[in-house]
Design a protein around this motif. Structure first.
Motif, PDB file in Angstrom:
ATOM      1  N   GLU A  97     -50.199 -64.238  22.778  1.00 19.90           N
ATOM      2  CA  GLU A  97     -49.642 -64.507  21.374  1.00 19.90           C
ATOM      3  C   GLU A  97     -48.456 -65.372  21.426  1.00 19.90           C
ATOM      4  OE1 GLU A  97     -48.419 -62.051  17.399  1.00 19.90           O
ATOM      5  OE2 GLU A  97     -48.936 -60.913  19.098  1.00 19.90           O
ATOM      6  N   SER A  98     -47.408 -65.138  22.309  1.00 21.09           N
ATOM      7  CA  SER A  98     -46.589 -66.008  22.269  1.00 21.09           C
ATOM      8  C   SER A  98     -46.689 -67.454  22.610  1.00 21.09           C
ATOM      9  CB  SER A  98     -45.284 -65.651  22.945  1.00 21.09           C
ATOM     10  OG  SER A  98     -45.598 -65.420  24.359  1.00 21.09           O
ATOM     11  N   VAL A  99     -47.538 -67.674  23.329  1.00 21.16           N
ATOM     12  CA  VAL A  99     -48.033 -69.188  23.504  1.00 21.16           C
ATOM     13  C   VAL A  99     -48.730 -69.751  22.601  1.00 21.16           C
ATOM     14  CG1 VAL A  99     -49.112 -70.701  25.255  1.00 21.16           C
ATOM     15  CG2 VAL A  99     -47.687 -68.865  26.226  1.00 21.16           C
ATOM     16  N   LEU A 100     -49.800 -69.111  22.163  1.00 19.93           N
ATOM     17  CA  LEU A 100     -50.562 -69.561  21.040  1.00 19.93           C
ATOM     18  C   LEU A 100     -50.306 -69.739  19.868  1.00 19.93           C
ATOM     19  CD1 LEU A 100     -53.993 -67.811  22.247  1.00 19.93           C
ATOM     20  CD2 LEU A 100     -53.290 -70.388  22.738  1.00 19.93           C
ATOM     21  N   HIS A 101     -49.131 -68.742  19.402  1.00 21.83           N
ATOM     22  CA  HIS A 101     -48.580 -68.610  18.034  1.00 21.83           C
ATOM     23  C   HIS A 101     -49.495 -68.091  17.039  1.00 21.83           C
ATOM     24  CE1 HIS A 101     -44.907 -70.051  19.904  1.00 21.83           C
ATOM     25  NE2 HIS A 101     -45.735 -71.460  20.017  1.00 21.83           N
ATOM     26  N   GLN A 102     -50.315 -67.285  17.824  1.00 20.79           N
ATOM     27  CA  GLN A 102     -51.486 -66.620  16.945  1.00 20.79           C
ATOM     28  C   GLN A 102     -51.693 -65.200  17.399  1.00 20.79           C
ATOM     29  OE1 GLN A 102     -55.212 -68.832  17.744  1.00 20.79           O
ATOM     30  NE2 GLN A 102     -56.327 -67.002  16.873  1.00 20.79           N
ATOM     31  N   ALA A 103     -51.698 -64.476  16.140  1.00 22.68           N
ATOM     32  CA  ALA A 103     -52.010 -63.022  16.490  1.00 22.68           C
ATOM     33  C   ALA A 103     -53.561 -62.632  16.835  1.00 22.68           C
ATOM     34  CB  ALA A 103     -51.803 -62.282  14.995  1.00 22.68           C
ATOM     35  N   PRO A 104     -53.582 -61.634  17.624  1.00 21.68           N
ATOM     36  CA  PRO A 104     -54.932 -61.421  18.091  1.00 21.68           C
ATOM     37  C   PRO A 104     -55.636 -60.568  17.090  1.00 21.68           C
ATOM     38  CG  PRO A 104     -53.328 -59.728  18.884  1.00 21.68           C
ATOM     39  CD  PRO A 104     -52.438 -60.881  18.405  1.00 21.68           C
ATOM     40  N   ILE A 105     -56.988 -60.809  16.714  1.00 25.27           N
ATOM     41  CA  ILE A 105     -57.856 -60.353  16.039  1.00 25.27           C
ATOM     42  C   ILE A 105     -57.869 -58.635  15.976  1.00 25.27           C
ATOM     43  CG2 ILE A 105     -59.249 -62.209  15.519  1.00 25.27           C
ATOM     44  CD1 ILE A 105     -61.398 -61.241  17.063  1.00 25.27           C
ATOM     45  N   ARG A 106     -57.493 -58.299  17.272  1.00 16.04           N
ATOM     46  CA  ARG A 106     -57.778 -56.788  17.324  1.00 16.04           C
ATOM     47  C   ARG A 106     -58.863 -55.991  16.950  1.00 16.04           C
ATOM     48  NH1 ARG A 106     -53.070 -55.135  19.407  1.00 16.04           N
ATOM     49  NH2 ARG A 106     -51.224 -56.196  19.182  1.00 16.04           N
ATOM     50  N   GLU A 107     -59.833 -56.702  17.687  1.00 14.32           N
ATOM     51  CA  GLU A 107     -61.291 -56.131  17.593  1.00 14.32           C
ATOM     52  C   GLU A 107     -61.778 -55.532  18.953  1.00 14.32           C
ATOM     53  OE1 GLU A 107     -65.957 -57.453  16.565  1.00 14.32           O
ATOM     54  OE2 GLU A 107     -64.256 -58.484  15.585  1.00 14.32           O
ATOM     55  N   ALA A 108     -62.268 -54.164  18.829  1.00 13.67           N
ATOM     56  CA  ALA A 108     -62.628 -53.655  20.321  1.00 13.67           C
ATOM     57  C   ALA A 108     -63.936 -54.166  20.680  1.00 13.67           C
ATOM     58  CB  ALA A 108     -62.822 -52.219  20.010  1.00 13.67           C
ATOM     59  N   GLY A 109     -63.928 -54.320  22.023  1.00 11.09           N
ATOM     60  CA  GLY A 109     -65.365 -54.772  22.769  1.00 11.09           C
ATOM     61  C   GLY A 109     -65.543 -56.116  22.633  1.00 11.09           C
ATOM     62  N   LEU A 110     -64.836 -57.059  22.670  1.00 14.94           N
ATOM     63  CA  LEU A 110     -65.270 -58.586  22.642  1.00 14.94           C
ATOM     64  C   LEU A 110     -65.468 -59.320  23.979  1.00 14.94           C
ATOM     65  CD1 LEU A 110     -62.533 -59.770  20.017  1.00 14.94           C
ATOM     66  CD2 LEU A 110     -64.998 -59.244  19.629  1.00 14.94           C
ATOM     67  N   ILE A 111     -65.027 -58.478  24.842  1.00 11.00           N
ATOM     68  CA  ILE A 111     -65.262 -59.127  26.182  1.00 11.00           C
ATOM     69  C   ILE A 111     -66.766 -59.096  26.829  1.00 11.00           C
ATOM     70  CG2 ILE A 111     -64.671 -58.964  28.803  1.00 11.00           C
ATOM     71  CD1 ILE A 111     -61.894 -57.517  28.012  1.00 11.00           C
ATOM     72  N   ARG A 112     -67.415 -60.438  26.970  1.00 16.46           N
ATOM     73  CA  ARG A 112     -68.599 -60.755  27.464  1.00 16.46           C
ATOM     74  C   ARG A 112     -68.538 -61.643  28.396  1.00 16.46           C
ATOM     75  NH1 ARG A 112     -68.586 -56.509  24.884  1.00 16.46           N
ATOM     76  NH2 ARG A 112     -69.908 -55.758  23.241  1.00 16.46           N
ATOM     77  N   ARG A 113     -68.850 -61.359  29.687  1.00 16.75           N
ATOM     78  CA  ARG A 113     -68.838 -62.439  30.668  1.00 16.75           C
ATOM     79  C   ARG A 113     -69.987 -62.933  31.238  1.00 16.75           C
ATOM     80  NH1 ARG A 113     -65.461 -60.414  35.364  1.00 16.75           N
ATOM     81  NH2 ARG A 113     -66.645 -58.535  35.149  1.00 16.75           N
TER      82      ARG A 113
END
Length: 273
Positions: A97-113
């Motif tokens: 967040e400190s690098v992107l200056h953007q807050a996370p959307i805080r939604e569970a289960g977004l990781i898909r590889r």
């Protein structure tokens, strides 16, 4: 009593925190430890219930949750009960967040590889389909997991769930009229899991199954006496094999799968080791 119990809380499946807990505990030499995973914890009541268990034993709480309110509640309970808590995601999220200056959307289960794990999963699913319902007993030899049970003990849906966790599963139906494959007796019993359920539960499922197929005469298939005969036979086979038996009467697929995965991990390590 365990030297330490690590409680893993997650608003998703909890695999990340669980693997971190297992990797870290290997750096120590406790005589006894246990890792208890609590997936899909989506309310303060569920969090509180975990701490009610954790406060009774020497414990640490490791958690992954994207909701700040829940993270703060976990940390507050940790302080209240003097239980160390570790927020696995907070520092990483804050740094990004400190690098992107953007807050996370805080939604569970977004990781898909889409990587090797994805292709392994596809292979495991294909394996489960190929060796479903005893189609080819040779699958017993190749399988990571073998599921045994009479009809309507959730073998197939459980096979598919485990396949999605990259386990190659063969499931084998048990019938008094059919001798089990000799391959079963050569298989490591730690990889075999017998599934049983109450006669009432199986009766309900079989009756509904017949109705869904438009068959009014349920015949012997859903008869309680027949079901009990099948259950007795299946338990005899499971006793001979010396395998772990799981009563799935009141268990969700996820709960049964968690028992199996924890047992396999304890005996053979992580699936991707």
């Amino acid at each position: 009593m365990n030297d330490i119990t690590i409680f893993v809380i997650s608003d998703s499946i909890g695999e990340t925190a669980g693997k971190i807990a297992r990797s870290c505990i290997k750096q120590f030499s406790p005589d006894a430890y246990e890792i208890k995973r609590f997936p899909y914890v989506d309310s303060k009541d569920k969090i509180f219930n975990v701490f009610e268990k954790a406060k009774l034993v020497p414990s640490v709480v490791i958690f992954t949750t994207v909701l700040e309110e829940h993270a703060q509640y976990i940390e507050a309970l940790g302080k209240k009960y003097n239980i160390p808590t570790v927020n696995v995601m907070s520092k990483v999220l804050e740094s990004i967040e400190s690098v992107l200056h953007q807050a996370p959307i805080r939604e569970a289960g977004l990781i898909r590889r889409l990587d090797q794990e994805y292709f392994d999963k596809v292979s495991a699913i294909e394996f489960a389909v190929k060796y479903d319902d005893g189609k080819d007993p040779r699958g017993i030899i190749l399988a990571d997991v073998v599921l045994l049970g009479i009809s309507r003990t959730s073998k197939t849906p459980l096979s598919m769930y485990l396949a999605n966790k990259n386990y190659k599963v063969a499931n084998v139906p048990l019938l008094p009229e059919i001798e089990p494959s000799e391959f079963l007796y050569d298989k490591d019993k730690r990889r075999i899991f017998g599934l049983i359920a109450s006669d009432r539960k199986i009766n309900e499922i079989r009756v509904e199954r017949m109705k869904s197929l438009g068959i009014e005469d349920i015949g012997n298939y859903a008869c309680t006496d027949r079901i009990n005969e099948e259950l007795r036979y299946s338990k005899e086979i499971m006793d001979k094999l010396g395998c772990q038996v799981i009563d799935v009467t009141n268990k969700a697929i996820e709960e049964t799968a968690s028992i199996i995965i924890d047992s396999l991990t304890r005996d053979f390590g992580e699936i991707d080791d």
